[in-house]
Design a protein around this motif. Structure first.
Motif, PDB file in Angstrom:
ATOM      1  N   ALA A 157      -1.367   1.995 -10.266  1.00 44.02           N
ATOM      2  CA  ALA A 157       0.072   1.524  -9.318  1.00 44.02           C
ATOM      3  C   ALA A 157      -0.214   0.015  -9.109  1.00 44.02           C
ATOM      4  O   ALA A 157       1.229  -0.489  -9.016  1.00 44.02           O
ATOM      5  CB  ALA A 157      -0.142   2.433  -8.108  1.00 44.02           C
ATOM      6  N   TRP A 158      -0.920  -0.553  -8.694  1.00 46.40           N
ATOM      7  CA  TRP A 158      -0.905  -2.025  -8.575  1.00 46.40           C
ATOM      8  C   TRP A 158      -0.561  -2.753  -9.664  1.00 46.40           C
ATOM      9  O   TRP A 158       0.518  -3.547  -9.653  1.00 46.40           O
ATOM     10  CB  TRP A 158      -2.402  -2.250  -8.131  1.00 46.40           C
ATOM     11  N   ARG A 164       2.363   1.842  -3.557  1.00 47.17           N
ATOM     12  CA  ARG A 164       1.065   2.170  -4.396  1.00 47.17           C
ATOM     13  C   ARG A 164       0.988   3.757  -4.275  1.00 47.17           C
ATOM     14  O   ARG A 164       1.023   4.518  -5.090  1.00 47.17           O
ATOM     15  CB  ARG A 164      -0.136   1.370  -4.208  1.00 47.17           C
ATOM     16  N   ASP A 218       0.994  -1.375  -0.031  1.00 46.87           N
ATOM     17  CA  ASP A 218      -0.063   0.050   0.068  1.00 46.87           C
ATOM     18  C   ASP A 218       0.640   1.377   0.204  1.00 46.87           C
ATOM     19  O   ASP A 218       0.639   2.357  -0.869  1.00 46.87           O
ATOM     20  CB  ASP A 218      -0.923   0.205   0.984  1.00 46.87           C
ATOM     21  N   SER A 276      -4.639   4.391  -8.061  1.00 44.83           N
ATOM     22  CA  SER A 276      -4.522   2.907  -7.332  1.00 44.83           C
ATOM     23  C   SER A 276      -4.333   1.962  -7.809  1.00 44.83           C
ATOM     24  O   SER A 276      -3.385   0.963  -7.872  1.00 44.83           O
ATOM     25  CB  SER A 276      -5.201   3.029  -5.844  1.00 44.83           C
TER      26      SER A 276
END
Length: 233
Positions: free
Chosen positions: A182-183, A168, A165, A179
């Motif tokens: 980013a993952w 990310r 997290d 998000s």
């Protein structure tokens, strides 16, 4: 009517519960949580508790958000129960990671118990016990290997959720991505560099700290390629 499984060892994940209702000769079950070790036993107990008047069992899987290879045993128990009791059994609404596991296992994501080759969900991906040399057996063995690798990577991701997290968030701030983007950047970097996902996340997080070490050249190159691909997409 509700059955529950004991927690498993990955930590912080939900137990499985199987609430349901019976309407005349139809039972509707709505499992919630995860299909992990012990889930097949929970299902077996739930099915055994159904009235003898039931001739159809439908499972709504929308509430199941994680599944490993034990989920295939879960399906096998359901299929065997249907054959032994001469019942109609169905599953529906597979989503997210469980749906991905069904895809890797070569099963129908609409209803893995439907169509040909459903004498048992586990037998659809498990290689024969005897030495196998045929192309079909080799393909099954490779499919199971890919499935197990996918599940293991997802387990590691869940166990490493805090650092992931953080990574990310750093990628979102650095590259102006969402998000979800980013993952995908983290996962693609992991694949391109042949590095564990949690190690990629740890390297990204460490590099953002004051005087933190930069990622290795291989990791940095993979990260740049992943970011570039996401921008083109």
């Amino acid at each position: 009517m509700t059955s529950a499984a004991s927690p498993h060892l990955t930590g912080g994940l939900d137990t499985l519960v199987i609430p349901g209702r019976v309407d005349a000769d139809r039972a509707e079950l709505t499992p919630r949580g995860e299909l992990v070790h012990g889930c097949a036993d929970i299902l077996a107990r739930t099915l055994a508790g159904l009235p003898d008047t039931v001739t159809r069992v439908d499972l709504d899987m929308a509430g199941v958000h994680f599944m490993d290879t034990a989920g295939l045993q879960f399906l096998d128990v359901l299929a065997v129960h249907g054959r032994q009791r001469s019942l109609t059994v169905t599953t529906a609404n597979w989503n997210g990671q469980p749906r991905r596991i069904l895809e890797l296992a070569g099963l129908d994501t609409t209803d893995p118990l439907a169509g040909p080759g459903t004498a048992g969900a586990v037998s659809a991906v498990t290689p024969p016990a005897a030495p196998a040399s045929s192309a079909v057996a080799m393909e099954r063995a490779e499919r199971l290997h890919v499935l197990e690798e996918e599940v293991e990577q997802l387990r590691q991701a869940i166990a490493s959720r805090p650092v992931i997290d953080q990574a990310r968030g750093i990628l979102m701030a650095t590259h102006g991505c969402t998000s979800d983007e980013a993952w995908h950047i983290l996962r693609e970097t992991s694949q391109l560099s042949n590095t564990k996902l949690r190690d990629v996340a740890a390297a990204v997080t460490a590099s953002a700290e004051a005087d933190g070490p930069p990622p290795s050249p291989e990791l940095r190159t993979a990260l740049q390629r992943a970011v570039a691909r996401r921008r083109r997409g």
